[in-house]
Design an enzyme around this catalytic site. Structure first.
Site, PDB file in Angstrom:
ATOM      1  N   GLY A  12      16.613 -14.071   7.719  1.00  0.00           N
ATOM      2  CA  GLY A  12      17.015 -14.822   8.904  1.00  0.00           C
ATOM      3  C   GLY A  12      18.305 -14.360   9.541  1.00  0.00           C
ATOM      4  O   GLY A  12      18.928 -15.111  10.292  1.00  0.00           O
ATOM      5  N   SER A  13      18.699 -13.106   9.301  1.00  0.00           N
ATOM      6  CA  SER A  13      19.959 -12.668   9.928  1.00  0.00           C
ATOM      7  C   SER A  13      19.820 -12.605  11.446  1.00  0.00           C
ATOM      8  O   SER A  13      20.778 -12.886  12.171  1.00  0.00           O
ATOM      9  CB  SER A  13      20.433 -11.328   9.356  1.00  0.00           C
ATOM     10  N   ASN A  14      18.641 -12.258  11.936  1.00  0.00           N
ATOM     11  CA  ASN A  14      18.440 -12.270  13.401  1.00  0.00           C
ATOM     12  C   ASN A  14      18.414 -13.698  13.928  1.00  0.00           C
ATOM     13  O   ASN A  14      18.981 -13.987  14.986  1.00  0.00           O
ATOM     14  CB  ASN A  14      17.145 -11.546  13.770  1.00  0.00           C
ATOM     15  N   LEU A  84       6.175 -12.139   9.723  1.00  0.00           N
ATOM     16  CA  LEU A  84       5.296 -11.039   9.304  1.00  0.00           C
ATOM     17  C   LEU A  84       3.802 -11.311   9.507  1.00  0.00           C
ATOM     18  O   LEU A  84       2.986 -10.434   9.236  1.00  0.00           O
ATOM     19  CB  LEU A  84       5.576 -10.680   7.839  1.00  0.00           C
ATOM     20  N   ASN A 101       8.844 -10.355  20.211  1.00  0.00           N
ATOM     21  CA  ASN A 101       9.072  -9.911  18.835  1.00  0.00           C
ATOM     22  C   ASN A 101      10.129  -8.812  18.836  1.00  0.00           C
ATOM     23  O   ASN A 101      10.323  -8.131  19.842  1.00  0.00           O
ATOM     24  CB  ASN A 101       7.764  -9.354  18.258  1.00  0.00           C
ATOM     25  N   HIS A 103      11.079  -5.332  16.591  1.00  0.00           N
ATOM     26  CA  HIS A 103      10.565  -4.406  15.579  1.00  0.00           C
ATOM     27  C   HIS A 103      11.659  -3.377  15.274  1.00  0.00           C
ATOM     28  O   HIS A 103      12.294  -2.871  16.199  1.00  0.00           O
ATOM     29  CB  HIS A 103       9.300  -3.712  16.107  1.00  0.00           C
ATOM     30  N   ASP A 144       2.509  -5.260  17.053  1.00  0.00           N
ATOM     31  CA  ASP A 144       3.518  -4.345  17.621  1.00  0.00           C
ATOM     32  C   ASP A 144       3.016  -3.563  18.831  1.00  0.00           C
ATOM     33  O   ASP A 144       3.297  -2.370  18.982  1.00  0.00           O
ATOM     34  CB  ASP A 144       3.992  -3.348  16.536  1.00  0.00           C
ATOM     35  N   GLU A 173      20.109  -4.916  16.223  1.00  0.00           N
ATOM     36  CA  GLU A 173      19.299  -6.114  16.481  1.00  0.00           C
ATOM     37  C   GLU A 173      20.180  -7.318  16.800  1.00  0.00           C
ATOM     38  O   GLU A 173      19.907  -8.064  17.747  1.00  0.00           O
ATOM     39  CB  GLU A 173      18.418  -6.423  15.263  1.00  0.00           C
TER      40      GLU A 173
HETATM   41  C1  GAR Z   1      14.327  -7.263  11.090  1.00  0.00           C
HETATM   42  O1  GAR Z   1      14.876  -5.990  10.901  1.00  0.00           O
HETATM   43  C2  GAR Z   1      13.132  -7.198  12.009  1.00  0.00           C
HETATM   44  O2  GAR Z   1      13.202  -6.184  12.973  1.00  0.00           O
HETATM   45  C3  GAR Z   1      12.036  -6.885  11.023  1.00  0.00           C
HETATM   46  O3  GAR Z   1      12.315  -7.693   9.922  1.00  0.00           O
HETATM   47  C4  GAR Z   1      13.740  -7.799   9.783  1.00  0.00           C
HETATM   48  C5  GAR Z   1      14.061  -9.249   9.563  1.00  0.00           C
HETATM   49  O4  GAR Z   1      15.402  -9.362   9.166  1.00  0.00           O
HETATM   50  N1  GAR Z   1      10.737  -7.170  11.570  1.00  0.00           N
HETATM   51  C6  GAR Z   1       9.701  -6.413  11.322  1.00  0.00           C
HETATM   52  O5  GAR Z   1       9.738  -5.455  10.570  1.00  0.00           O
HETATM   53  C7  GAR Z   1       8.423  -6.843  12.052  1.00  0.00           C
HETATM   54  N2  GAR Z   1       7.440  -5.837  11.970  1.00  0.00           N
HETATM   55  P1  GAR Z   1      16.103 -10.776   9.180  1.00  0.00           P
HETATM   56  O6  GAR Z   1      15.218 -11.752   8.394  1.00  0.00           O
HETATM   57  O7  GAR Z   1      17.406 -10.551   8.490  1.00  0.00           O
HETATM   58  O8  GAR Z   1      16.266 -11.196  10.609  1.00  0.00           O
END
Ligand code: GAR
Length: 187
Positions: A12-14, A84, A101, A103, A144, A173
Site C-alpha cells: 500500500g505504499s502507493n 492483482l 491502474n 504498472h 495492462d 510511482e
Molecule cells: C507497485 O509497484 C505497482 O506498480 C505494482 O505493484 C506495486 C504495489 O506496491 N502493480 C503491479 O505490478 C500491477 N501489475 P504498493 O503496494 O507498495 O503500492
C-alpha cells in the site's frame, strides 16, 4: 470534493502516497479502500487513516452489493494501486472511463497476467534493458492493456537488483500517481 476509491492487494505504499497527497491538497478524499487480502498491510494504513475498507473475494467482487457500495461513494475515479486481480466487466460497465491502474514498467513491455512487482523487475534485468519506468493507464477487460495516460522513465543501472530497481520505480510511482490523478480530476 472529489471522492476516490483505491483497490490494493499489498503493502500500500502507493495508496499511502495518494492519501497523503490529497490530505495536503484538500481536493479529494479517499472514501474507501478495497482489498482482496484480509492481511494486506494496506488495511493497516486504512485503519490508521480512518478510511473505511472492504475485503472482496472472487465471488463478491462481481456482485451487485459491491457495485452498490462503490456507487454510494460517488467516486470520480477508482484507482488500482498494486491490485492483482482482473477487474470484472460488471465494474468496467458501471464506471466507464473511471478506473485506472499503475504498472511498474513501460507498457506494452512486461505486462499481462502474472506480471507484477518483482516479476516485472526481474524481466527487465534479465532482458538487460537500459531503462524501465511506470505506466498509468485506463483499465479495460484485458490485463495492462487500456489507453495510456502517463509514462515516466528511469535508468536501469548495471549493478541493479530487483530490489534496487523496485525502489527507483516506487519513487517514480509515489511522485507521479497522485499528480496524474489530480490531473484527471481537473479534466
Ligand atoms: C507497485 O509497484 C505497482 O506498480 C505494482 O505493484 C506495486 C504495489 O506496491 N502493480 C503491479 O505490478 C500491477 N501489475 P504498493 O503496494 O507498495 O503500492
Amino acid at each position: 470534493m472529489h471522492s476516490i476509491v483505491i483497490f490494493a492487494s499489498g503493502k500500500g505504499s502507493n495508496a499511502n502516497a495518494i492519501i497523503q497527497y490529497f490530505k495536503r491538497s484538500g481536493q479529494a478524499k479517499v472514501a474507501l479502500i478495497v482489498s482482496n487480502k484480509a492481511d494486506a498491510a494496506v488495511l493497516d494504513i486504512a485503519r490508521n487513516e480512518h478510511i473505511p475498507f472492504l475485503i472482496v473475494d472472487k465471488q463478491s467482487i462481481k456482485e451487485t452489493l459491491l457495485i452498490d457500495q462503490l456507487t454510494e461513494c460517488k467516486p470520480s475515479l477508482i484507482v488500482l494501486a498494486g491490485f492483482l486481480w482482473k477487474i470484472p466487466d460488471s465494474l468496467l460497465h458501471t464506471f466507464p472511463g473511471k478506473i485506472i491502474n499503475i504498472h511498474p514498467a513501460l507498457l506494452p513491455l512486461h505486462g499481462g497476467k502474472g506480471m507484477y512487482g518483482h516479476h516485472v523487475h526481474n524481466a527487465v534485468l534479465t532482458g538487460k534493458e537500459k531503462e524501465s519506468g511506470i505506466t498509468v493507464h485506463y483499465v479495460n477487460e484485458k490485463y495492462d492493456d487500456g489507453n495510456i495516460i502517463l509514462q515516466a522513465r528511469c535508468t536501469v543501472q548495471p549493478n541493479d537488483t530487483s530490489d534496487t530497481l523496485a525502489g527507483r520505480i516506487h519513487a517514480l510511482e509515489h511522485y507521479y500517481y497522485p499528480r496524474t490523478i489530480e490531473f484527471l480530476l481537473t479534466q
